[in-house]
Scaffold this motif. Structure first.
Motif, short mmCIF file in Angstrom:
data_model
loop_
_atom_site.label_atom_id
_atom_site.label_comp_id
_atom_site.label_asym_id
_atom_site.label_seq_id
_atom_site.Cartn_x
_atom_site.Cartn_y
_atom_site.Cartn_z
N VAL A 25 0.85 -1.18 0.00
CA VAL A 25 0.00 0.00 0.00
C VAL A 25 0.89 1.24 0.00
CG1 VAL A 25 -1.83 1.26 1.20
CG2 VAL A 25 -1.78 -1.24 1.28
N TYR A 26 0.56 2.19 -0.87
CA TYR A 26 1.25 3.47 -0.92
C TYR A 26 0.28 4.55 -0.46
CZ TYR A 26 4.30 0.80 -4.03
OH TYR A 26 5.13 -0.16 -4.56
N PHE A 27 0.61 5.26 0.61
CA PHE A 27 -0.27 6.31 1.13
C PHE A 27 0.57 7.44 1.70
CE2 PHE A 27 0.67 3.58 4.70
CZ PHE A 27 0.82 4.45 5.77
N ARG A 28 -0.08 8.59 1.93
CA ARG A 28 0.58 9.75 2.49
C ARG A 28 -0.43 10.55 3.31
NH1 ARG A 28 -0.49 14.23 -0.94
NH2 ARG A 28 -1.47 13.60 -2.89
N VAL A 29 0.09 11.34 4.23
CA VAL A 29 -0.75 12.16 5.11
C VAL A 29 -1.03 13.49 4.42
CG1 VAL A 29 -0.90 13.30 7.34
CG2 VAL A 29 0.18 11.06 7.17
N VAL A 30 -2.30 13.85 4.31
CA VAL A 30 -2.69 15.13 3.71
C VAL A 30 -3.25 16.09 4.75
CG1 VAL A 30 -3.09 14.15 1.42
CG2 VAL A 30 -4.93 14.14 3.09
N GLU A 31 -3.67 15.58 5.90
CA GLU A 31 -4.17 16.43 6.99
C GLU A 31 -3.45 16.02 8.26
OE1 GLU A 31 -8.39 16.59 7.31
OE2 GLU A 31 -8.70 16.48 5.15
N PRO A 32 -2.34 16.68 8.57
CA PRO A 32 -1.54 16.25 9.73
C PRO A 32 -2.30 16.31 11.06
CG PRO A 32 -0.27 17.70 8.32
CD PRO A 32 -1.68 17.75 7.82
N ILE A 33 -3.18 17.28 11.22
CA ILE A 33 -3.89 17.40 12.49
C ILE A 33 -4.80 16.20 12.71
CG2 ILE A 33 -5.58 18.77 13.78
CD1 ILE A 33 -4.42 21.26 12.50
N ARG A 34 -5.56 15.80 11.70
CA ARG A 34 -6.45 14.65 11.84
C ARG A 34 -5.65 13.37 11.99
NH1 ARG A 34 -11.39 14.99 7.64
NH2 ARG A 34 -12.13 13.47 9.16
N ALA A 35 -4.54 13.24 11.27
CA ALA A 35 -3.73 12.03 11.40
C ALA A 35 -3.09 11.93 12.78
CB ALA A 35 -2.64 12.02 10.33
N THR A 36 -2.92 13.07 13.47
CA THR A 36 -2.33 13.06 14.80
C THR A 36 -3.37 12.93 15.90
OG1 THR A 36 -0.57 14.49 13.96
CG2 THR A 36 -0.78 14.32 16.33
N VAL A 37 -4.52 13.57 15.70
CA VAL A 37 -5.53 13.63 16.76
C VAL A 37 -6.55 12.51 16.65
CG1 VAL A 37 -7.35 15.07 17.78
CG2 VAL A 37 -5.22 16.11 16.99
N ASP A 38 -7.01 12.20 15.44
CA ASP A 38 -8.13 11.26 15.29
C ASP A 38 -7.71 9.80 15.39
OD1 ASP A 38 -9.62 13.50 14.94
OD2 ASP A 38 -9.91 13.26 12.78
N VAL A 39 -6.45 9.47 15.18
CA VAL A 39 -5.99 8.09 15.24
C VAL A 39 -4.70 8.05 16.03
CG1 VAL A 39 -4.77 8.27 13.05
CG2 VAL A 39 -5.44 6.02 13.88
N GLN A 40 -4.56 7.02 16.88
CA GLN A 40 -3.40 6.95 17.76
C GLN A 40 -2.11 6.68 16.99
OE1 GLN A 40 -3.70 3.93 20.76
NE2 GLN A 40 -1.87 4.60 21.86
N ASN A 41 -2.13 5.66 16.10
CA ASN A 41 -0.94 5.28 15.33
C ASN A 41 -1.43 4.94 13.92
OD1 ASN A 41 1.42 4.33 14.27
ND2 ASN A 41 1.85 2.88 15.92
N TYR A 42 -1.39 5.93 13.06
CA TYR A 42 -1.99 5.74 11.74
C TYR A 42 -1.26 4.69 10.89
CZ TYR A 42 1.54 9.02 9.91
OH TYR A 42 2.70 9.64 9.55
N PRO A 43 0.08 4.50 10.95
CA PRO A 43 0.67 3.40 10.17
C PRO A 43 0.17 2.02 10.61
CG PRO A 43 2.37 4.96 10.78
CD PRO A 43 1.14 5.32 11.57
N PHE A 44 0.05 1.82 11.93
CA PHE A 44 -0.46 0.53 12.41
C PHE A 44 -1.93 0.35 12.03
CE2 PHE A 44 -2.47 -2.02 15.77
CZ PHE A 44 -1.75 -3.20 15.62
N ALA A 45 -2.70 1.43 12.13
CA ALA A 45 -4.11 1.35 11.75
C ALA A 45 -4.28 1.03 10.28
CB ALA A 45 -4.81 2.67 12.10
N MET A 46 -3.46 1.65 9.42
CA MET A 46 -3.54 1.36 8.00
C MET A 46 -3.13 -0.08 7.71
SD MET A 46 -4.78 3.84 6.30
CE MET A 46 -4.37 3.09 4.74
#
Length: 287
Positions: free
Chosen positions: A90-111
């Motif tokens: 999977v190839y992905f990138r963060v476009v909204e840093p605030i949501r990636a930091t606040v809404d999910v604890q660990n976004y790489p593990f979640a993905m």
């Protein structure tokens, strides 16, 4: 006056310490999310130096580069009841840093977890032929399945690809036999079609030679020339039939031009006259 100088020196030292502890540098591929007393403060800090309030502000840097995340191989059973083992990337990138930091604890593990469950789901919905040859549709299906939760986390999915499909050895042998049988079938069809076309052309050639007997003789002579090119063979040339026909036609012409034979009488045959017997030796007296 000396007290003032000392106070100014202390203030200068405190200012230098404040700058040393409050200045942060954000790299070009990063974005900074500032938390002031536990709450997000202001907009996302861009690349370059940024000033924070010591003790009060905390900044978390978020990488906005494209992240390549391999999905561990997942075992499943396809819709046509074949056990397979599939892995993806999977190839992905963060476009909204605030949501990636606040809404999910660990976004790489979640993905990673979402990608694994989506991969299992897509295996169960697909057939083996789709996994082997129709992967473009599977890639789009996986991307749509990952896009829904990723959008809520401020993440954009660039691309999803299936890397490898591992099959059992028995299935590999079955597929090899199937491919071999299919190739043999096509070979037989091509051979039969070639025989049919050759037979059609030979039939046309035979009809043409039958209408023109000289063509058969020419073909015979051509075959003789081709065989004579080989120096390691003995050539036995049959007597041409056309020459016999020529002699037969010539004999018929001579017979037609010969003198006519007089007609024979149709009456009863004549009786031949008696022929006197030849004189024998004289008999001696007393014999």
């Amino acid at each position: 006056m000396g007290v003032v100088v000392e106070i100014l020196a202390v203030l200068a030292v405190l200012g230098v310490l404040w700058l040393a502890t409050g200045v942060r540098v954000v790299q070009q591929y990063e974005r900074g999310v500032v938390f002031r007393l536990g709450r997000v403060s202001g907009a996302v800090r861009g690349p370059g130096p940024t000033l924070l309030v010591p003790v009060v502000d905390r900044m978390r840097k978020v990488n906005v580069q494209v992240i390549t995340m391999p999905v561990p191989a997942q075992e499943g059973i396809t819709r046509d009841n074949v056990s397979v083992r599939v892995d993806a990337v999977v190839y992905f990138r963060v476009v909204e840093p605030i949501r990636a930091t606040v809404d999910v604890q660990n976004y790489p593990f979640a993905m990673s977890q979402v990608a694994q469950t989506s991969l299992r789901s897509i295996i169960g919905k697909s057939e083996l032929d789709d996994l082997l040859s129709g992967r473009e549709n599977l890639h789009r299906g996986l991307e749509l399945m990952l896009e829904s939760p990723a959008t809520g986390w401020g993440i954009h999915i660039d691309r999803v690809e299936i890397k490898d499909v591992a099959l059992p050895d028995s299935m590999k042998r079955s597929m090899a036999r199937q491919a071999e049988a299919d190739r043999e079938r096509r070979a037989r069809i091509i051979t039969a079609d070639g025989e049919y076309q050759a037979a059609s052309k030979l039939a046309e050639a035979a009809a043409m030679m039958d209408s023109t007997p000289a063509a058969m003789q020419l073909r015979l002579l051509q075959t003789v020339v081709e065989v004579a090119a080989e120096k390691n063979s003995t050539l036995v040339l049959p007597f041409p039939v056309e020459l016999l026909r020529f002699f037969e036609n010539a004999a018929g012409v001579r017979k037609d031009t010969a003198a006519p034979i007089p007609p024979q009488p149709t009456g009863p045959p004549a009786v031949p006259a008696a022929v006197p017997a030849p004189a024998g030796p004289e008999q001696l007296p007393g014999s």
